[in-house]
Design a protein around this motif. Sequence first.
Motif, PDB file in Angstrom:
ATOM      1  N   UNK A   3      53.668  39.792  35.870  1.00 58.71           N
ATOM      2  CA  UNK A   3      53.548  40.832  36.877  1.00 58.71           C
ATOM      3  C   UNK A   3      52.197  40.801  37.567  1.00 58.71           C
ATOM      4  N   UNK A   4      52.184  41.279  38.808  1.00 58.87           N
ATOM      5  CA  UNK A   4      50.965  41.337  39.596  1.00 58.87           C
ATOM      6  C   UNK A   4      50.497  42.776  39.750  1.00 58.87           C
ATOM      7  N   UNK A   5      49.205  42.927  39.928  1.00 60.12           N
ATOM      8  CA  UNK A   5      48.613  44.221  40.244  1.00 60.12           C
ATOM      9  C   UNK A   5      47.882  44.081  41.581  1.00 60.12           C
ATOM     10  N   UNK A   6      48.197  44.984  42.512  1.00 61.24           N
ATOM     11  CA  UNK A   6      47.637  44.894  43.860  1.00 61.24           C
ATOM     12  C   UNK A   6      46.892  46.175  44.192  1.00 61.24           C
ATOM     13  N   UNK A   7      45.616  46.040  44.562  1.00 63.02           N
ATOM     14  CA  UNK A   7      44.793  47.181  44.973  1.00 63.02           C
ATOM     15  C   UNK A   7      44.849  47.325  46.490  1.00 63.02           C
ATOM     16  N   UNK A   8      45.225  48.507  46.949  1.00 64.19           N
ATOM     17  CA  UNK A   8      45.299  48.792  48.380  1.00 64.19           C
ATOM     18  C   UNK A   8      44.203  49.782  48.760  1.00 64.19           C
ATOM     19  N   UNK A   9      43.507  49.498  49.847  1.00 68.23           N
ATOM     20  CA  UNK A   9      42.480  50.416  50.326  1.00 68.23           C
ATOM     21  C   UNK A   9      43.124  51.652  50.936  1.00 68.23           C
ATOM     22  N   UNK A  10      42.712  52.820  50.462  1.00 65.90           N
ATOM     23  CA  UNK A  10      43.291  54.086  50.928  1.00 65.90           C
ATOM     24  C   UNK A  10      43.101  54.279  52.433  1.00 65.90           C
ATOM     25  N   UNK A  11      44.030  55.042  53.014  1.00 61.59           N
ATOM     26  CA  UNK A  11      43.870  55.426  54.414  1.00 61.59           C
ATOM     27  C   UNK A  11      44.701  54.581  55.349  1.00 61.59           C
ATOM     28  N   UNK A  12      44.113  54.270  56.504  1.00 63.94           N
ATOM     29  CA  UNK A  12      44.863  53.566  57.549  1.00 63.94           C
ATOM     30  C   UNK A  12      45.327  52.186  57.087  1.00 63.94           C
ATOM     31  N   UNK A  52      42.744  52.686  46.089  1.00 61.81           N
ATOM     32  CA  UNK A  52      41.308  52.815  45.797  1.00 61.81           C
ATOM     33  C   UNK A  52      40.525  52.911  47.097  1.00 61.81           C
ATOM     34  N   UNK A  53      39.272  53.333  47.005  1.00 60.18           N
ATOM     35  CA  UNK A  53      38.374  53.277  48.149  1.00 60.18           C
ATOM     36  C   UNK A  53      37.985  51.818  48.403  1.00 60.18           C
ATOM     37  N   UNK A  54      37.538  51.549  49.616  1.00 59.93           N
ATOM     38  CA  UNK A  54      37.320  50.165  50.029  1.00 59.93           C
ATOM     39  C   UNK A  54      36.339  49.411  49.126  1.00 59.93           C
ATOM     40  N   UNK A  55      35.191  50.009  48.829  1.00 62.72           N
ATOM     41  CA  UNK A  55      34.215  49.323  47.981  1.00 62.72           C
ATOM     42  C   UNK A  55      34.783  49.040  46.590  1.00 62.72           C
ATOM     43  N   UNK A  56      35.573  49.977  46.076  1.00 62.83           N
ATOM     44  CA  UNK A  56      36.151  49.815  44.744  1.00 62.83           C
ATOM     45  C   UNK A  56      37.223  48.732  44.709  1.00 62.83           C
ATOM     46  N   UNK A  57      37.853  48.476  45.854  1.00 60.08           N
ATOM     47  CA  UNK A  57      38.882  47.431  45.912  1.00 60.08           C
ATOM     48  C   UNK A  57      38.291  46.094  45.481  1.00 60.08           C
ATOM     49  N   UNK A  58      37.121  45.769  46.018  1.00 63.73           N
ATOM     50  CA  UNK A  58      36.465  44.516  45.645  1.00 63.73           C
ATOM     51  C   UNK A  58      36.091  44.521  44.166  1.00 63.73           C
ATOM     52  N   UNK A  59      35.609  45.652  43.674  1.00 64.94           N
ATOM     53  CA  UNK A  59      35.224  45.752  42.260  1.00 64.94           C
ATOM     54  C   UNK A  59      36.410  45.482  41.349  1.00 64.94           C
ATOM     55  N   UNK A  60      37.545  46.098  41.639  1.00 67.88           N
ATOM     56  CA  UNK A  60      38.732  45.907  40.798  1.00 67.88           C
ATOM     57  C   UNK A  60      39.230  44.470  40.832  1.00 67.88           C
ATOM     58  N   UNK A  61      39.160  43.830  41.995  1.00 68.58           N
ATOM     59  CA  UNK A  61      39.594  42.432  42.083  1.00 68.58           C
ATOM     60  C   UNK A  61      38.571  41.513  41.426  1.00 68.58           C
ATOM     61  N   UNK A  62      37.291  41.775  41.628  1.00 67.94           N
ATOM     62  CA  UNK A  62      36.252  40.971  40.969  1.00 67.94           C
ATOM     63  C   UNK A  62      36.429  40.940  39.459  1.00 67.94           C
ATOM     64  N   UNK A  63      36.780  42.094  38.876  1.00 72.82           N
ATOM     65  CA  UNK A  63      36.887  42.224  37.428  1.00 72.82           C
ATOM     66  C   UNK A  63      38.290  41.923  36.901  1.00 72.82           C
ATOM     67  N   UNK A  64      39.209  41.537  37.767  1.00 73.04           N
ATOM     68  CA  UNK A  64      40.531  41.125  37.332  1.00 73.04           C
ATOM     69  C   UNK A  64      41.486  42.254  36.996  1.00 73.04           C
ATOM     70  N   UNK A  65      41.075  43.490  37.245  1.00 69.35           N
ATOM     71  CA  UNK A  65      42.001  44.618  37.044  1.00 69.35           C
ATOM     72  C   UNK A  65      43.116  44.540  38.085  1.00 69.35           C
ATOM     73  N   UNK A  66      42.747  44.125  39.290  1.00 72.48           N
ATOM     74  CA  UNK A  66      43.728  43.818  40.330  1.00 72.48           C
ATOM     75  C   UNK A  66      43.729  42.310  40.558  1.00 72.48           C
ATOM     76  N   UNK A  67      44.915  41.746  40.658  1.00 72.85           N
ATOM     77  CA  UNK A  67      45.023  40.323  40.978  1.00 72.85           C
ATOM     78  C   UNK A  67      44.753  40.083  42.457  1.00 72.85           C
ATOM     79  N   UNK A  68      45.228  41.039  43.270  1.00 71.02           N
ATOM     80  CA  UNK A  68      45.146  40.926  44.727  1.00 71.02           C
ATOM     81  C   UNK A  68      44.591  42.238  45.276  1.00 71.02           C
ATOM     82  N   UNK A  69      43.835  42.156  46.358  1.00 70.15           N
ATOM     83  CA  UNK A  69      43.346  43.355  47.026  1.00 70.15           C
ATOM     84  C   UNK A  69      43.480  43.213  48.525  1.00 70.15           C
TER      85      UNK A  69
END
Length: 216
Positions: A3-12, A52-69
């Motif tokens: 399974x994949x985990x995808x982080x989406x930046x909140x908002x528009x 997640x918020x935009x800055x956190x999107x990169x953090x989650x992907x950097x640390x492998x919590x999200x596979x894709x952002x």
Amino acid sequence: MMGLSIALTKGRLEKQTVSMLEGLGYGIEALKDKGRALVFKDSIEDIQYFLVKSNDCITYVNHGVADIGVVGKDTILENENDTYELLDLKIGKCKFIVASLPQNQLFSKVGHIKIGTKYPTVAKQYFLSKGMDVEIIKIDGSVELAPILGLCDGIVDIMETGTTLKENGLVVLDTVCDISARVIVNKASFKLKHSEVMKVIEDLSRKVNADVDTNL
């Protein structure tokens, strides 16, 4: 299939990305009727989404919590980023610009120059590329206010339409770079879940190309 985990930046960007996924036939019903939830399961694919918020999107992907952002290029340029950037989604389009009051003559001014911005890394790199040594002042609120009140000589900011700048008497002096939403991938996930990651990338790429063809 893993399974994949995808982080989406909140908002528009979230809304536009969800629309793309829906057009591709992904099971994103929960994302369209989300209430206060932050984590969602795809009803068709083995995918978990979270917002997640935009800055956190990169953090989650950097640390492998999200596979894709999915995150704006502005956030990528401003933050430490150890991911693969694999796709330009062609949504959330805007640009980094340099602006000032007309009388400030930013690029011909002699002496100490102060620049206000929410994006100190981008601003510093831009002026270094111009051979200009400037003082960067970090501002979190309305950047347009800073030159009006004399805090700085000019600003580096994101512009979509330019209306706010014009209404405050500022003029655009230069474009730093264009910005849009990008798909980033964790480096380990790219190896360990390669086929699953590439399926999503190829699906989104197909949607981007189809949308471009439609708009021609």
